[in-house]
Write a protein that holds these residues in place. Structure first.
Motif, PDB file in Angstrom:
ATOM      1  N   VAL A   1       0.838  -1.201   0.000  1.00 28.19           N
ATOM      2  CA  VAL A   1       0.000   0.000   0.000  1.00 28.19           C
ATOM      3  C   VAL A   1       0.875   1.253   0.000  1.00 28.19           C
ATOM      4  O   VAL A   1       0.606   2.221  -0.723  1.00 28.19           O
ATOM      5  CB  VAL A   1      -0.954   0.000   1.215  1.00 28.19           C
ATOM      6  CG1 VAL A   1      -1.754   1.297   1.271  1.00 28.19           C
ATOM      7  CG2 VAL A   1      -1.897  -1.200   1.160  1.00 28.19           C
ATOM      8  N   PHE A   2       1.926   1.239   0.806  1.00 31.90           N
ATOM      9  CA  PHE A   2       2.841   2.376   0.887  1.00 31.90           C
ATOM     10  C   PHE A   2       3.442   2.688  -0.485  1.00 31.90           C
ATOM     11  O   PHE A   2       3.430   3.842  -0.941  1.00 31.90           O
ATOM     12  CB  PHE A   2       3.946   2.057   1.894  1.00 31.90           C
ATOM     13  CG  PHE A   2       5.089   3.032   1.919  1.00 31.90           C
ATOM     14  CD1 PHE A   2       4.936   4.293   2.462  1.00 31.90           C
ATOM     15  CD2 PHE A   2       6.334   2.672   1.413  1.00 31.90           C
ATOM     16  CE1 PHE A   2       6.001   5.195   2.487  1.00 31.90           C
ATOM     17  CE2 PHE A   2       7.399   3.560   1.437  1.00 31.90           C
ATOM     18  CZ  PHE A   2       7.228   4.830   1.981  1.00 31.90           C
ATOM     19  N   GLU A   3       3.943   1.664  -1.147  1.00 30.24           N
ATOM     20  CA  GLU A   3       4.592   1.891  -2.442  1.00 30.24           C
ATOM     21  C   GLU A   3       3.602   2.423  -3.476  1.00 30.24           C
ATOM     22  O   GLU A   3       3.945   3.293  -4.280  1.00 30.24           O
ATOM     23  CB  GLU A   3       5.266   0.600  -2.915  1.00 30.24           C
ATOM     24  CG  GLU A   3       6.484   0.237  -2.061  1.00 30.24           C
ATOM     25  CD  GLU A   3       7.161  -1.045  -2.496  1.00 30.24           C
ATOM     26  OE1 GLU A   3       6.506  -1.871  -3.179  1.00 30.24           O
ATOM     27  OE2 GLU A   3       8.349  -1.236  -2.149  1.00 30.24           O
ATOM     28  N   GLN A   4       2.378   1.914  -3.444  1.00 25.79           N
ATOM     29  CA  GLN A   4       1.350   2.397  -4.371  1.00 25.79           C
ATOM     30  C   GLN A   4       1.019   3.863  -4.115  1.00 25.79           C
ATOM     31  O   GLN A   4       0.930   4.672  -5.045  1.00 25.79           O
ATOM     32  CB  GLN A   4       0.076   1.557  -4.243  1.00 25.79           C
ATOM     33  CG  GLN A   4       0.211   0.136  -4.756  1.00 25.79           C
ATOM     34  CD  GLN A   4      -0.984  -0.724  -4.367  1.00 25.79           C
ATOM     35  OE1 GLN A   4      -1.915  -0.262  -3.702  1.00 25.79           O
ATOM     36  NE2 GLN A   4      -0.951  -1.998  -4.750  1.00 25.79           N
TER      37      GLN A   4
ATOM     38  N   GLU B   1       0.197   9.043  -5.304  1.00 26.87           N
ATOM     39  CA  GLU B   1      -0.318  10.214  -4.589  1.00 26.87           C
ATOM     40  C   GLU B   1       0.766  11.052  -3.916  1.00 26.87           C
ATOM     41  O   GLU B   1       0.472  12.108  -3.365  1.00 26.87           O
ATOM     42  CB  GLU B   1      -1.341   9.762  -3.535  1.00 26.87           C
ATOM     43  CG  GLU B   1      -2.501   8.948  -4.121  1.00 26.87           C
ATOM     44  CD  GLU B   1      -3.307   8.216  -3.056  1.00 26.87           C
ATOM     45  OE1 GLU B   1      -3.301   8.680  -1.904  1.00 26.87           O
ATOM     46  OE2 GLU B   1      -3.919   7.180  -3.375  1.00 26.87           O
ATOM     47  N   GLY B   2       2.007  10.568  -3.951  1.00 25.74           N
ATOM     48  CA  GLY B   2       3.079  11.303  -3.293  1.00 25.74           C
ATOM     49  C   GLY B   2       2.970  11.316  -1.784  1.00 25.74           C
ATOM     50  O   GLY B   2       3.451  12.234  -1.118  1.00 25.74           O
TER      51      GLY B   2
ATOM     52  N   HIS C   1       8.476   7.703   4.192  1.00 23.86           N
ATOM     53  CA  HIS C   1       9.334   7.985   3.052  1.00 23.86           C
ATOM     54  C   HIS C   1      10.428   8.962   3.480  1.00 23.86           C
ATOM     55  O   HIS C   1      10.216   9.789   4.373  1.00 23.86           O
ATOM     56  CB  HIS C   1       8.510   8.573   1.898  1.00 23.86           C
ATOM     57  CG  HIS C   1       9.250   8.606   0.613  1.00 23.86           C
ATOM     58  ND1 HIS C   1      10.015   9.684   0.226  1.00 23.86           N
ATOM     59  CD2 HIS C   1       9.366   7.681  -0.383  1.00 23.86           C
ATOM     60  CE1 HIS C   1      10.553   9.417  -0.952  1.00 23.86           C
ATOM     61  NE2 HIS C   1      10.192   8.212  -1.340  1.00 23.86           N
ATOM     62  N   SER C   2      11.578   8.883   2.830  1.00 19.24           N
ATOM     63  CA  SER C   2      12.691   9.759   3.194  1.00 19.24           C
ATOM     64  C   SER C   2      12.362  11.236   3.004  1.00 19.24           C
ATOM     65  O   SER C   2      13.033  12.107   3.577  1.00 19.24           O
ATOM     66  CB  SER C   2      13.938   9.401   2.389  1.00 19.24           C
ATOM     67  OG  SER C   2      13.688   9.550   0.994  1.00 19.24           O
ATOM     68  N   SER C   3      11.310  11.516   2.247  1.00 17.57           N
ATOM     69  CA  SER C   3      10.894  12.902   2.012  1.00 17.57           C
ATOM     70  C   SER C   3      10.473  13.624   3.288  1.00 17.57           C
ATOM     71  O   SER C   3      10.394  14.855   3.312  1.00 17.57           O
ATOM     72  CB  SER C   3       9.728  12.947   1.007  1.00 17.57           C
ATOM     73  OG  SER C   3       8.644  12.153   1.467  1.00 17.57           O
TER      74      SER C   3
ATOM     75  N   VAL D   1       3.136  16.923   6.697  1.00 17.01           N
ATOM     76  CA  VAL D   1       3.400  15.981   5.607  1.00 17.01           C
ATOM     77  C   VAL D   1       2.095  15.303   5.188  1.00 17.01           C
ATOM     78  O   VAL D   1       1.046  15.464   5.823  1.00 17.01           O
ATOM     79  CB  VAL D   1       4.439  14.914   6.027  1.00 17.01           C
ATOM     80  CG1 VAL D   1       5.776  15.565   6.371  1.00 17.01           C
ATOM     81  CG2 VAL D   1       3.929  14.085   7.204  1.00 17.01           C
ATOM     82  N   SER D   2       2.172  14.523   4.120  1.00 16.36           N
ATOM     83  CA  SER D   2       1.003  13.800   3.621  1.00 16.36           C
ATOM     84  C   SER D   2       0.952  12.404   4.230  1.00 16.36           C
ATOM     85  O   SER D   2       1.907  11.630   4.102  1.00 16.36           O
ATOM     86  CB  SER D   2       1.081  13.695   2.090  1.00 16.36           C
ATOM     87  OG  SER D   2       0.076  12.843   1.599  1.00 16.36           O
TER      88      SER D   2
END
Length: 200
Positions: free
Chosen positions: A112-115, A120-121, A141-143, A166-167
């Protein structure tokens, strides 16, 4: 991709370090390491803890918070895990007091995370129960690192402070068709007794 087991709390409510409590003869942290290895999702697995406990772990990679962020809670452990060695693109975060996490739950969350990162970023994807998000059962995510550093340099080290910047996306624990104790958080001795009874 990296996994980090957060095991730096003082376990005051539990009465002793939860990392070394046992279920079915295994310590919580050893059980989690084995589960994370079995997922085959991670290049390395870290234990994030405090300096008082660090030497007590029998594990390959044990880290303590960077000096600039010591004693700033779980976000400090997450930030340190991102900074350790070759920095990963993403981090799976699990608390040591959630010892029954399953291979299936981690693998499903990664998918789910990768999708959602791709489509959707999204920055953080984790589980939630019927009341609350579970920030220590989530992929980051590293972002998120700039915002994470900003929060750690503020006066508010709470998870919510990070989430506001963050999102995030949360999926229901019910998507994992297994006994509910897989995501139970063991805070008190009676929680451990309840878990042992559920496993009998």
């Amino acid at each position: 991709m990296r996994a980090v087991i957060l095991a730096g709390g003082h376990s005051e409510r539990f009465g002793s370090p939860k990392a070394f409590a046992k279920i079915n003869g295994e310590t919580f942290y050893q059980r989690l390491i084995q589960t994370l290895k079995e997922t085959e999702c991670f290049d390395d697995i870290l234990i994030s803890t405090n300096t008082q406990l660090a030497r007590a772990f029998e594990a390959e990679q044990v880290v303590t918070d960077l000096d600039t962020h010591k004693d700033k809670g779980p976000l400090a452990g997450i930030y340190t895990a991102f900074q350790y060695g070759s920095q990963p693109d993403a981090l799976f975060v699990v608390s040591v007091d959630t010892p029954m996490v399953t291979v299936e739950a981690v693998q499903h969350l990664r998918e789910v995370f990768e999708q959602r990162v791709k489509n959707e970023g999204t920055d953080i994807v984790g589980y939630q129960d019927d009341k609350y998000a579970i920030p220590t059962l989530a992929f980051y995510h590293s972002s998120v690192q700039p915002q994470l550093q900003e929060v750690l340099e503020s006066d508010d080290f709470s998870m919510k402070h990070l989430y506001r910047q963050v999102s995030t996306s949360w999926i229901d624990v019910g998507e994992i068709p297994q006994p509910s104790y897989w995501y139970w958080n063991i805070n008190y001795q009676q929680d451990l007794e309840q878990l042992r009874e559920a496993l009998d």
